[in-house]
Design an enzyme around this catalytic site. Sequence first.
Site, short mmCIF file in Angstrom:
data_model
loop_
_atom_site.label_atom_id
_atom_site.label_comp_id
_atom_site.label_asym_id
_atom_site.label_seq_id
_atom_site.Cartn_x
_atom_site.Cartn_y
_atom_site.Cartn_z
N LYS A 52 4.20 3.90 -7.81
CA LYS A 52 2.75 4.64 -7.91
C LYS A 52 2.76 6.02 -7.83
O LYS A 52 1.82 6.56 -8.37
CB LYS A 52 2.05 4.12 -6.48
CG LYS A 52 1.77 2.49 -6.68
CD LYS A 52 1.50 1.75 -5.23
CE LYS A 52 1.36 0.31 -5.39
NZ LYS A 52 0.96 -0.50 -4.35
N GLN A 96 0.02 0.61 1.94
CA GLN A 96 0.98 -0.43 1.32
C GLN A 96 1.38 -1.59 2.10
O GLN A 96 1.38 -1.40 3.23
CB GLN A 96 2.53 0.46 0.88
CG GLN A 96 3.49 -0.40 0.38
CD GLN A 96 3.10 -0.85 -1.18
OE1 GLN A 96 2.28 -0.02 -1.86
NE2 GLN A 96 3.29 -2.22 -1.60
N ASP A 119 -7.50 0.17 -3.76
CA ASP A 119 -6.95 -1.36 -3.86
C ASP A 119 -7.85 -2.33 -4.10
O ASP A 119 -7.45 -3.40 -4.58
CB ASP A 119 -6.00 -1.64 -2.67
CG ASP A 119 -4.54 -1.37 -2.91
OD1 ASP A 119 -4.05 -1.32 -4.09
OD2 ASP A 119 -3.79 -1.27 -1.79
#
Length: 281
Positions: A52, A96, A119
Amino acid sequence: MAKIIDGKAVSGQIKEELKAKAAEWKEKGIEITLAVIQVGKDAASSVYVGNKKKACAYIGIRSLAYELEEETTQEELLALIDELNGRKDVNGILVQLPLPAHIDESKVISAIDPQKDVDGFHPQSVGALCTGQAGFVSCTPAGIIQLLKRSGIEIAGKECVVIGRSNIVGKPMALLLLWENGTVTVAHSKTENLKEVARRADILIVAVGKPQMITREYVKEGAVVIDVGIHRKEDNKLCGDVDYDDVMSVCSAITPVPGGVGPMTIAMLMNNCVESIRLQS
Ligand code: NDP
């Protein structure tokens, strides 16, 4: 011979488009910033976080890395999220997953400002997707829609079967296919006659999390097969939820693993970061 849907190539196109958009924002004095939080040192998570960060650097998005100790308390994590929610120079916040067992994932996801929820996991983002309002969409399913569209695969009116009903893949996938006017069936571990149900599909999306479970018996002749799964085999090679070699002979198009859905997920995360500027202005 089935067409191989090249996620690496399509994600590459998207990244080039995003790079240009990020540069336009920079010219206007806006530097898009993503905060990435990792708790603990899970090896797979470290690889994902690293990828990422790399994608951010390529596109021209500033990334702030927060690498927290495994022992970090829920309160400490929530306090960091609160601080980042309040920072005007932070556009996206990503935690995460998975988190260590002592931290309640749903509490953490719900603590992120929905305007920074790149997200797309916040209940408000999911509700917006359900009702067709502006908001962030979960990256993997959003990437699959792009993959289908950019490969010239028609969704409207088609029988779409999604195997898997998780909050991050199966459910948002079903909603997105519905918005594209597909006729959608969602199958799961309690579905009876799964092979029969799967064989209805013109477009079969597989997110079961079981290595190479889906063989040709689940696939209608000429169907498009999208494999979300990702697993490392004993020989260290990667494979998906679909038995690629077996299914290849019956389907019309298929995504490989690696190089199919995976790269699209990161590209769509980058897309959400770039889009965050419009959502926040
Ligand atoms: P989950 O484990 O959360 O969900 C799996 C789903 O599959 C559940 O809904 C479960 O049903 C269903 N299922 C499990 N076994 C069967 C079975 N035998 N028959 C029918 N349905 C079954 O997984 P995720 O959705 O998070 O991920 C799915 C896969 O995709 C994983 O391999 C994951 O690693 C991968 N993944 C890949 C990404 C990428 O970027 N390429 C991103 C995210 C995930 P039930 O609800 O009834 O338990």
